[in-house]
Design an enzyme around this catalytic site. Structure first.
Site, mmCIF file in Angstrom:
data_model
loop_
_atom_site.group_PDB
_atom_site.id
_atom_site.type_symbol
_atom_site.label_atom_id
_atom_site.label_comp_id
_atom_site.label_asym_id
_atom_site.label_seq_id
_atom_site.Cartn_x
_atom_site.Cartn_y
_atom_site.Cartn_z
ATOM 1 N N TYR A 159 40.898 12.530 48.432
ATOM 2 C CA TYR A 159 40.960 11.071 48.598
ATOM 3 C C TYR A 159 42.400 10.542 48.570
ATOM 4 C CZ TYR A 159 39.725 6.140 48.082
ATOM 5 O OH TYR A 159 39.609 4.781 48.267
ATOM 6 N N LYS A 163 44.792 9.025 51.727
ATOM 7 C CA LYS A 163 45.337 7.655 51.748
ATOM 8 C C LYS A 163 46.868 7.655 51.751
ATOM 9 C CE LYS A 163 41.396 5.353 51.634
ATOM 10 N NZ LYS A 163 40.991 4.359 52.624
HETATM 11 N N1 LIG Z 1 36.007 0.009 46.277
HETATM 12 C C1 LIG Z 1 37.219 0.205 45.782
HETATM 13 O O1 LIG Z 1 37.465 0.026 44.574
HETATM 14 C C2 LIG Z 1 38.331 0.642 46.690
HETATM 15 C C3 LIG Z 1 39.617 0.694 46.153
HETATM 16 C C4 LIG Z 1 40.654 1.060 46.977
HETATM 17 C C5 LIG Z 1 40.426 1.344 48.310
HETATM 18 N N2 LIG Z 1 39.174 1.305 48.822
HETATM 19 C C6 LIG Z 1 39.018 1.596 50.244
HETATM 20 O O2 LIG Z 1 38.451 0.475 50.877
HETATM 21 C C7 LIG Z 1 37.731 0.865 52.048
HETATM 22 C C8 LIG Z 1 36.342 0.245 52.013
HETATM 23 O O3 LIG Z 1 35.686 0.728 50.873
HETATM 24 P P1 LIG Z 1 34.343 0.099 50.299
HETATM 25 O O4 LIG Z 1 34.520 0.075 48.835
HETATM 26 O O5 LIG Z 1 33.981 -1.134 51.042
HETATM 27 O O6 LIG Z 1 33.342 1.290 50.648
HETATM 28 P P2 LIG Z 1 31.844 1.287 51.216
HETATM 29 O O7 LIG Z 1 31.325 2.658 50.919
HETATM 30 O O8 LIG Z 1 31.087 0.120 50.720
HETATM 31 O O9 LIG Z 1 32.070 1.122 52.805
HETATM 32 C C9 LIG Z 1 32.599 2.134 53.617
HETATM 33 C C10 LIG Z 1 32.038 1.957 55.013
HETATM 34 O O10 LIG Z 1 32.628 2.951 55.869
HETATM 35 C C11 LIG Z 1 31.632 3.404 56.759
HETATM 36 N N3 LIG Z 1 31.947 4.746 57.255
HETATM 37 C C12 LIG Z 1 32.020 5.905 56.544
HETATM 38 N N4 LIG Z 1 32.251 6.930 57.385
HETATM 39 C C13 LIG Z 1 32.347 6.410 58.648
HETATM 40 C C14 LIG Z 1 32.575 6.961 59.941
HETATM 41 N N5 LIG Z 1 32.747 8.288 60.099
HETATM 42 N N6 LIG Z 1 32.613 6.136 60.996
HETATM 43 C C15 LIG Z 1 32.425 4.793 60.843
HETATM 44 N N7 LIG Z 1 32.195 4.207 59.655
HETATM 45 C C16 LIG Z 1 32.146 5.022 58.571
HETATM 46 C C17 LIG Z 1 30.353 3.427 55.909
HETATM 47 O O11 LIG Z 1 29.194 3.445 56.740
HETATM 48 C C18 LIG Z 1 30.510 2.152 55.080
HETATM 49 O O12 LIG Z 1 29.914 1.051 55.726
HETATM 50 C C19 LIG Z 1 37.725 2.391 52.039
HETATM 51 O O13 LIG Z 1 38.706 2.858 52.940
HETATM 52 C C20 LIG Z 1 38.094 2.736 50.619
HETATM 53 O O14 LIG Z 1 38.720 3.987 50.509
HETATM 54 C C21 LIG Z 1 38.111 0.959 48.045
#
Ligand SMILES: NC(=O)c1ccc[n+]([C@@H]2O[C@H](COP(=O)([O-])OP(=O)(O)OC[C@H]3O[C@@H](n4cnc5c(N)ncnc54)[C@H](O)[C@@H]3O)[C@@H](O)[C@H]2O)c1
Length: 272
Positions: A159, A163
């Site tokens: 992960y 990133k």
């Molecule tokens: N939630 C947190 O605390 C957090 C913190 C830092 C960064 N992030 C980043 O934020 C972004 C969004 O995260 P989130 O928390 O909304 O996650 P989430 O799991 O709710 O959403 C991720 C989305 O990506 C889609 N996805 C996954 N693989 C895919 C593919 N191959 N093609 C198309 N779509 C695909 C999924 O279907 C899902 O809708 C991510 O990149 C994550 O790494 C999240």
């Protein structure tokens, strides 16, 4: 100043559109009267989201079923955007996955799967929409990275590595394509409650422990993220390029505050 951000009618593509952050970003864009192109893997879910946005905000929108790890799928998405709207203004890379395991137990397939979605997927989307932006001589990328791109997210395999790659990809895009009127920036969130992180918040004691680690003493919301995305997507940030915006309630600067002092850090200061 009803359109302060100037996003009205801008064609904005959001990957991972039906995820926790994705939905909120799409809703925030629609509230600004932007044209929303929602990309995610589940056709029914993206279609429902876009229908809802069109009905509620009376915007133009497009739902695209797209797997960001598949070159043909991403190319098809670009073709649909070109055929429907003729151009693209903003691309927000949000699609991501998180897999857990201690490094010594991690299987190679899982390592590669995370890199494939989180890094290669961002590259493919950036590459394919970037070619269109270069012909237009304008465009803006916002890539959702993470605070864990600088600090290892322990027991989470590839992960952090994925990133960290996104951060460099974003800088390279800005450095190579800035001359075409293209900007590229990352958002680095931490401690945001979404489906991806929901399990971390199932236990209220753990949630409280997480809150105390931040300067703001709260967990971030998807609205916090969407507001920052709007700014970086808009011309209000037009001279911000090749950089990152940390959005973590001040968590990143609290390391020193974790070091114990007799009577507590504040107590110590008040009695000495
Ligand atoms: N939630 C947190 O605390 C957090 C913190 C830092 C960064 N992030 C980043 O934020 C972004 C969004 O995260 P989130 O928390 O909304 O996650 P989430 O799991 O709710 O959403 C991720 C989305 O990506 C889609 N996805 C996954 N693989 C895919 C593919 N191959 N093609 C198309 N779509 C695909 C999924 O279907 C899902 O809708 C991510 O990149 C994550 O790494 C999240």
């Amino acid at each position: 100043m009803s359109d302060w951000l100037g996003l009205k009618d801008k064609v904005c593509v959001v990957t991972g559109a039906v995820g926790g952050m994705g939905v909120q970003i799409c809703q925030a864009l629609a509230a600004q009267q932007a044209t929303v192109v929602a990309l995610d893997m589940d056709q029914a879910k993206v279609a429902d989201l876009v229908t809802q946005l069109i009905n509620e905000e009376h915007i133009a929108g497009l739902a695209v079923s797209c797997d960001v790890t598949k070159e043909t799928s991403v190319q098809h998405a670009v073709d649909q955007v070109k055929d429907t709207f003729g151009h693209v203004d903003v691309v927000i890379n949000t699609a991501g996955i998180l897999k857990f395991d201690p490094l010594e137990n991690l299987d190679y397939a899982t390592w590669k799967q995370v890199l494939d979605v989180n890094l290669n997927g961002y590259y493919l989307v950036t590459h394919e929409f970037g070619k269109l932006m270069i012909t237009q001589k304008h465009g803006t990328f916002v890539h959702i990275s993470t605070v864990a791109s600088d600090i290892p997210e322990t027991y989470s395999g590839a992960y952090s590595t994925s990133k960290a790659g996104v951060n460099m990809l974003s800088k390279q895009v800005a450095a190579e394509w800035g001359m075409f009127g293209i900007r590229s920036n990352v958002l680095e969130p931490c401690l945001v409650k979404t489906p991806m992180s929901a399990a971390f918040y199932a236990d209220p004691q753990v949630e409280n422990g997480r809150k105390t680690l931040t300067a703001s003493k709260r967990i971030g919301t998807t609205t916090d993220i969407a507001n920052a995305v709007l700014f970086l997507a808009s011309d209000r940030s037009s001279y911000i390029n090749a950089t990152g915006l940390v959005i973590d309630g001040g968590f990143s600067v609290m390391m020193q505050n974790q070091i114990p002092k007799p009577g507590g850090r504040r107590g110590f200061a008040e009695t000495h």
